[in-house]
Design an enzyme around this catalytic site. Structure first.
Site, PDB file in Angstrom:
ATOM      1  N   GLU A 118     -11.423 -10.579  -5.183  1.00  0.00           N
ATOM      2  CA  GLU A 118      -9.988 -10.600  -4.880  1.00  0.00           C
ATOM      3  C   GLU A 118      -9.577 -11.881  -4.166  1.00  0.00           C
ATOM      4  O   GLU A 118      -8.462 -11.994  -3.668  1.00  0.00           O
ATOM      5  CB  GLU A 118      -9.560  -9.340  -4.107  1.00  0.00           C
ATOM      6  CG  GLU A 118     -10.414  -8.999  -2.921  1.00  0.00           C
ATOM      7  CD  GLU A 118     -10.045  -7.684  -2.261  1.00  0.00           C
ATOM      8  OE1 GLU A 118      -9.008  -7.097  -2.600  1.00  0.00           O
ATOM      9  OE2 GLU A 118     -10.801  -7.254  -1.380  1.00  0.00           O
ATOM     10  N   CYS A 142      -9.643  -2.944 -10.353  1.00  0.00           N
ATOM     11  CA  CYS A 142      -9.124  -1.802  -9.611  1.00  0.00           C
ATOM     12  C   CYS A 142      -7.775  -2.107  -8.973  1.00  0.00           C
ATOM     13  O   CYS A 142      -7.217  -1.278  -8.271  1.00  0.00           O
ATOM     14  CB  CYS A 142     -10.129  -1.318  -8.567  1.00  0.00           C
ATOM     15  SG  CYS A 142     -10.527  -2.551  -7.344  1.00  0.00           S
ATOM     16  N   HIS A 189       0.809  -1.221   0.000  1.00  0.00           N
ATOM     17  CA  HIS A 189       0.000   0.000   0.000  1.00  0.00           C
ATOM     18  C   HIS A 189       0.842   1.269   0.000  1.00  0.00           C
ATOM     19  O   HIS A 189       0.397   2.319  -0.449  1.00  0.00           O
ATOM     20  CB  HIS A 189      -1.011  -0.024   1.148  1.00  0.00           C
ATOM     21  CG  HIS A 189      -2.138  -0.952   0.846  1.00  0.00           C
ATOM     22  ND1 HIS A 189      -2.163  -2.240   1.284  1.00  0.00           N
ATOM     23  CD2 HIS A 189      -3.225  -0.788   0.054  1.00  0.00           C
ATOM     24  CE1 HIS A 189      -3.245  -2.833   0.813  1.00  0.00           C
ATOM     25  NE2 HIS A 189      -3.906  -1.977   0.062  1.00  0.00           N
ATOM     26  N   ARG A 223       1.996 -10.542  -1.136  1.00  0.00           N
ATOM     27  CA  ARG A 223       2.210  -9.329  -1.941  1.00  0.00           C
ATOM     28  C   ARG A 223       3.156  -8.336  -1.282  1.00  0.00           C
ATOM     29  O   ARG A 223       3.670  -7.426  -1.922  1.00  0.00           O
ATOM     30  CB  ARG A 223       0.862  -8.630  -2.234  1.00  0.00           C
ATOM     31  CG  ARG A 223       0.192  -8.106  -1.004  1.00  0.00           C
ATOM     32  CD  ARG A 223      -1.216  -7.613  -1.277  1.00  0.00           C
ATOM     33  NE  ARG A 223      -1.268  -6.209  -1.618  1.00  0.00           N
ATOM     34  CZ  ARG A 223      -2.396  -5.512  -1.721  1.00  0.00           C
ATOM     35  NH1 ARG A 223      -3.560  -6.113  -1.535  1.00  0.00           N
ATOM     36  NH2 ARG A 223      -2.388  -4.242  -2.014  1.00  0.00           N
ATOM     37  N   ASN A 252      -4.414  -7.209  -6.936  1.00  0.00           N
ATOM     38  CA  ASN A 252      -3.278  -7.294  -5.999  1.00  0.00           C
ATOM     39  C   ASN A 252      -3.499  -8.484  -5.067  1.00  0.00           C
ATOM     40  O   ASN A 252      -2.626  -9.342  -4.888  1.00  0.00           O
ATOM     41  CB  ASN A 252      -3.161  -6.019  -5.151  1.00  0.00           C
ATOM     42  CG  ASN A 252      -3.158  -4.764  -5.989  1.00  0.00           C
ATOM     43  OD1 ASN A 252      -2.710  -4.802  -7.122  1.00  0.00           O
ATOM     44  ND2 ASN A 252      -3.671  -3.677  -5.462  1.00  0.00           N
ATOM     45  N   ASP A 253      -4.686  -8.527  -4.472  1.00  0.00           N
ATOM     46  CA  ASP A 253      -4.973  -9.650  -3.578  1.00  0.00           C
ATOM     47  C   ASP A 253      -5.303 -10.916  -4.360  1.00  0.00           C
ATOM     48  O   ASP A 253      -4.967 -12.019  -3.927  1.00  0.00           O
ATOM     49  CB  ASP A 253      -6.124  -9.291  -2.627  1.00  0.00           C
ATOM     50  CG  ASP A 253      -5.625  -8.494  -1.440  1.00  0.00           C
ATOM     51  OD1 ASP A 253      -4.548  -8.845  -0.908  1.00  0.00           O
ATOM     52  OD2 ASP A 253      -6.265  -7.508  -1.052  1.00  0.00           O
ATOM     53  N   ARG A 286     -10.348   3.954  -1.248  1.00  0.00           N
ATOM     54  CA  ARG A 286      -9.992   3.052  -0.139  1.00  0.00           C
ATOM     55  C   ARG A 286     -10.355   3.752   1.174  1.00  0.00           C
ATOM     56  O   ARG A 286      -9.525   4.462   1.759  1.00  0.00           O
ATOM     57  CB  ARG A 286      -8.496   2.734  -0.179  1.00  0.00           C
ATOM     58  CG  ARG A 286      -8.050   1.842  -1.344  1.00  0.00           C
ATOM     59  CD  ARG A 286      -6.552   1.603  -1.299  1.00  0.00           C
ATOM     60  NE  ARG A 286      -6.134   0.482  -2.101  1.00  0.00           N
ATOM     61  CZ  ARG A 286      -5.700   0.554  -3.367  1.00  0.00           C
ATOM     62  NH1 ARG A 286      -5.649   1.702  -3.979  1.00  0.00           N
ATOM     63  NH2 ARG A 286      -5.308  -0.537  -4.002  1.00  0.00           N
ATOM     64  N   ARG A 314     -15.230   1.922  -1.342  1.00  0.00           N
ATOM     65  CA  ARG A 314     -15.091   0.583  -0.765  1.00  0.00           C
ATOM     66  C   ARG A 314     -15.243   0.693   0.750  1.00  0.00           C
ATOM     67  O   ARG A 314     -14.660   1.592   1.373  1.00  0.00           O
ATOM     68  CB  ARG A 314     -13.707   0.040  -1.106  1.00  0.00           C
ATOM     69  CG  ARG A 314     -13.379  -1.229  -0.353  1.00  0.00           C
ATOM     70  CD  ARG A 314     -12.127  -1.850  -0.864  1.00  0.00           C
ATOM     71  NE  ARG A 314     -10.932  -1.270  -0.277  1.00  0.00           N
ATOM     72  CZ  ARG A 314      -9.702  -1.621  -0.630  1.00  0.00           C
ATOM     73  NH1 ARG A 314      -9.512  -2.509  -1.576  1.00  0.00           N
ATOM     74  NH2 ARG A 314      -8.654  -1.085  -0.055  1.00  0.00           N
TER      75      ARG A 314
END
Ligand code: PEP
Ligand code: MG
Length: 559
Positions: free
Chosen positions: A430, A501, A188, A464, A453-454, A295, A331
Site C-alpha cells: 500500500e 483488498c 474508514h 484519501r 486505498n492507501d 482489520r 491484518r
C-alpha cells in the site's frame, strides 16, 4: 419536500426519521459544590441509572451470547454498588465538597491502579472493569448519550463526520442510513457502512439543517440523493427502486455456491473484508470464499484500554472457527492516521497518514505487537490463518516482524500451547516503496495483498480522507494500475499469490483488468461478493487481455 445531493458511498435505500449524532464530550472538570447533600443525591441517581443500564445489558447479553457473557455486566453492577467504592466517593463529595463527576473519575482511577498492582490475575483484570463502571457513571452525570444515539426507533443518522472509533461504537440496530457533511468514499467510516450494508451518503456540506431533525428522510446510497419530507411521487419512485434492488439481490442469490470463473476459465478467489467477528455471518450469508482482510485494529478501537491477549485470542478464534476450513487473513494492528486510539497516547502529528502508524508502531512498541502475535498464533490452531503486516516500505521491517513471529512461536512451544505450523505470512502493498520493491519483498513472504486505498493516496500524494480533492483522487490512474501489474508480475515470478483488498477490488469496471494482470484474490465488502461473481462469470479475458495490457503500457487518457 427538500432535495439534497451528496455522494453515494454505500448502495441501498433507507427511509426513516433524521437524527443528529450526539458527540460525547467527556471532559471532566473539577470544582467545589455549594450543596454537598444535593451533589451526593445526584451521584446516587446516576449510580442507580448505571445499575439499571447494566441490568438491561446483562439481559441482552444473556439472550444473545449466554450466561457467561451476561456475567461481565453483572460483575459491573456489583462494582457500581461496592461499599468501599461508594464510601470513597461519599468522602470526596461530603468531606471535600467536590463535584460528583470528578470524584467518580478519580476514584475509578485509584481503584483501577489498586487492582492492577495485585498479584492475582483475576484481580488485575478487574482494573479495566472498575474504569469501565466509573466511565459509565461519569457519562450519566455529564448527560452524555452512550453510543451517540438516544432514540427508541431506528434512525437515519447524520453527523459532520464520524471517526472510525465513533462508528464502531454505534448501536447498529438503531441505524437505517448514514449522512455526513464531510467524509470521503475511501474513509474508514464509508468502508464500515459498506461492510455493514447500511446505505450512506457523504459530502452534503451544510445542506442538512438542524431543524430537519425528526423529519422523515429517504436516502439513496447509490445516487447520493436525499429527500427530506418526500412527496408522494418521490416516495413512490424511491420505494420502487428499493423493490428493484431487492429483486436484483434475489437474482444474485442464485449465484451462491457457483465458482468465480470467467467464460474462458480463469478463476479468482473472492474473499471478504471484515471489521469484527460478528461480520463473519454476512461473509457466509453472501458466500464469501474466505476473509481476505480482517482489520484487527477495530477490536482495539472498541476497547477503552489495550485488549488483552485472551480477549484477542477469543475474537480471532471465533472468526477462524466460524469460517471453518476457509482461509482467514488477519491484518496486524493498523492504527494511526484517521484511526486514533486515546489509550495509545501517541503524540499529535502534523501528517498522521505519513507518521507513526501500523507496523511502525508495532516495531517501535514490540510489547503490544507480541501480545497480538501470541493471540494470533494461539488462535491459528482453530482454523486456516494467514497473518498480514500493513504499511510496509522496506525489507528490514518485514524481517523484523518475522523474527518476532519466530520468537512468539518458540515461546508457545515452550509453554506447550498448540499453534498451526502452516500459517502464511504476507504483507500489504500500500506504499509505492513496497510496490517498487515487490521483487525483493516477494522473497520474504507467502503472499501480497494490495491496499489500493492507501496505495492511491501515497502514489498520487492525495489525501484519501479529503472529499474536496474529488477527481484528483483517482484509483484508476495509470500510475496505480501499473504498480498493481508490477506487483502481480513480481509475486508470480517468485511463486507467491497476490490479492487486492482495497475498495478498488469491488470496482466492476476494473474486473477484466484485474483478471488480465493475473490477480489471484479479490477481497471486498460482503455485499459485493455476488455482484463481483456475476461480473467475473460474464467476463471473457481472452478477448480483452491484450488490449488492456497494451492500454496499461501506454495509456493516453489520464497522463
Ligand atoms: C487499503 O489501504 O487499501 C486497505 C485495505 O487498508 P485500509 O483501508 O484499512 O487502510
Ligand atoms: Mg491501508
Amino acid at each position: 419536500m427538500i432535495s439534497i445531493q451528496g455522494k453515494g458511498v454505500s448502495t441501498g435505500i433507507a427511509a426513516g426519521p433524521l437524527y443528529f449524532f450526539r458527540r460525547a464530550d467527556l471532559t471532566v472538570r473539577d470544582f467545589k459544590v455549594e450543596d454537598r447533600d444535593a451533589e451526593w443525591q445526584r451521584f446516587k441517581a446516576a449510580q442507580a441509572k448505571a445499575i439499571e443500564q447494566l441490568g438491561e445489558l446483562a439481559e441482552k447479553a444473556r439472550k444473545e451470547a449466554g450466561d457467561e457473557a451476561a456475567m461481565l455486566f453483572e460483575t459491573h453492577q456489583m462494582m457500581a454498588e461496592d461499599l468501599d467504592y461508594e464510601e470513597a466517593i461519599e468522602n470526596g463529595i461530603r468531606e471535600e465538597g467536590r463535584n460528583a463527576e470528578s470524584v467518580v473519575s478519580d476514584t475509578g482511577e485509584q481503584f483501577a491502579a489498586m487492582f492492577a498492582a495485585m498479584d492475582d490475575p483475576y484481580f488485575q483484570a478487574r482494573s479495566a472493569d472498575v474504569k469501565d463502571v466509573s466511565g459509565r457513571i461519569v457519562s450519566i452525570l455529564l448527560g452524555v448519550v452512550q453510543g451517540g444515539i438516544d432514540s427508541d426507533v431506528p434512525v437515519v443518522l447524520t453527523a459532520d463526520d464520524l471517526a472510525p472509533s465513533e462508528t464502531v461504537q454505534l448501536d447498529k440496530s438503531k441505524i437505517l442510513g448514514f449522512i455526513t457533511s464531510g467524509g470521503s468514499g475511501s474513509s474508514h467510516t464509508a468502508i464500515l457502512a459498506r461492510t455493514m450494508g447500511i446505505p450512506a451518503v457523504i459530502g452534503v456540506g451544510d445542506q442538512v439543517k438542524k431543524e430537519y431533525e425528526g423529519r422523515e428522510v429517504i436516502v439513496d446510497g447509490g445516487t447520493g440523493n436525499i429527500v427530506v419530507e418526500p412527496d408522494e411521487a418521490a416516495r413512490q419512485t424511491l420505494m420502487a427502486k428499493k423493490e428493484q434492488l431487492r429483486k436484483r439481490q434475489a437474482m444474485l442469490e442464485q449465484l451462491k455456491g457457483k465458482p468465480n470463473v470467467s467464460k474462458d476459465g480463469q478463476s479468482v478467489r473472492v474473499y471478504c473484508n471484515i471489521g469484527n467477528p460478528e461480520d463473519v455471518h454476512t461473509v457466509l450469508e453472501n458466500d464469501g470464499g474466505g476473509v481476505g482482510l480482517f482489520r484487527s485494529e477495530f477490536l482495539y478501537l472498541e476497547c477503552d484500554d489495550y485488549p488483552t491477549e485472551d480477549y484477542q485470542f477469543e475474537a480471532y478464534k471465533k472468526v477462524l472457527t466460524d469460517m471453518g476450513d476457509k482461509e482467514v487473513v488477519i491484518r496486524t494492528l493498523d492504527i494511526g492516521a484517521d484511526k486514533q486510539i486515546g489509550y495509545f497516547n501517541l503524540p499529535k502529528e502534523e501528517n498522521p497518514a505519513m507518521g507513526n502508524r501500523a507496523l511502525r508502531i508495532c516495531l517501535n512498541r514490540p510489547e503490544i505487537f507480541r501480545t497480538q502475535l501470541r493471540a494470533l498464533y494461539r488462535a491459528s490452531a482453530y482454523g486456516h490463518l494467514c497473518i498480514m503486516f500493513p504499511m510496509v516500505t522496506s525489507v528490514w521491517e518485514v524481517r523484523e516482524a518475522k523474527k518476532l513471529c519466530e520468537q512468539v512461536k518458540k515461546e508457545l512451544t515452550k509453554e506447550g500451547i498448540p499453534y498451526a505450523e502452516d500459517v502464511q505470512l504476507g504483507i500489504m502493498i500500500e506504499t509505492p516503496a513496497a510496490a517498487v520493491m515487490s521483487d525483493r519483498l516477494a522473497k520474504e513472504v507467502d503472499f501480497f495483498s494490495c491496499g489500493t486505498n492507501d496505495l492511491t493516496q501515497y502514489t498520487l500524494a492525495c489525501d484519501r480522507q479529503n472529499n474536496d480533492l474529488g477527481r484528483f483522487f483517482n484509483p484508476h490512474h495509470p500510475a496505480v494500475l501499473r504498480l498493481l501489474k508490477m506487483v502481480a508480475d513480481n509475486a508470480h515470478k517468485n511463486g507467491i499469490w497476490v490479492g487486492i483488498c482495497g475498495e478498488l477490488g469491488a470496482d466492476l469496471t476494473l474486473t477484466e483488468t484485474f483478471l488480465s494482470i493475473g490477480i489471484d484474490e479479490l477481497s471486498v465488502s460482503p455485499r459485493s461478493v455476488l455482484p463481483l461473481r456475476q461480473k467475473i462469470r460474464e467476463a471473457d479475458v481472452r478477448q480483452c487481455r491484450e488490449q488492456i495490457l497494451a492500454d496499461l503500457a501506454c495509456d493516453q487518457t489520464q497522463i
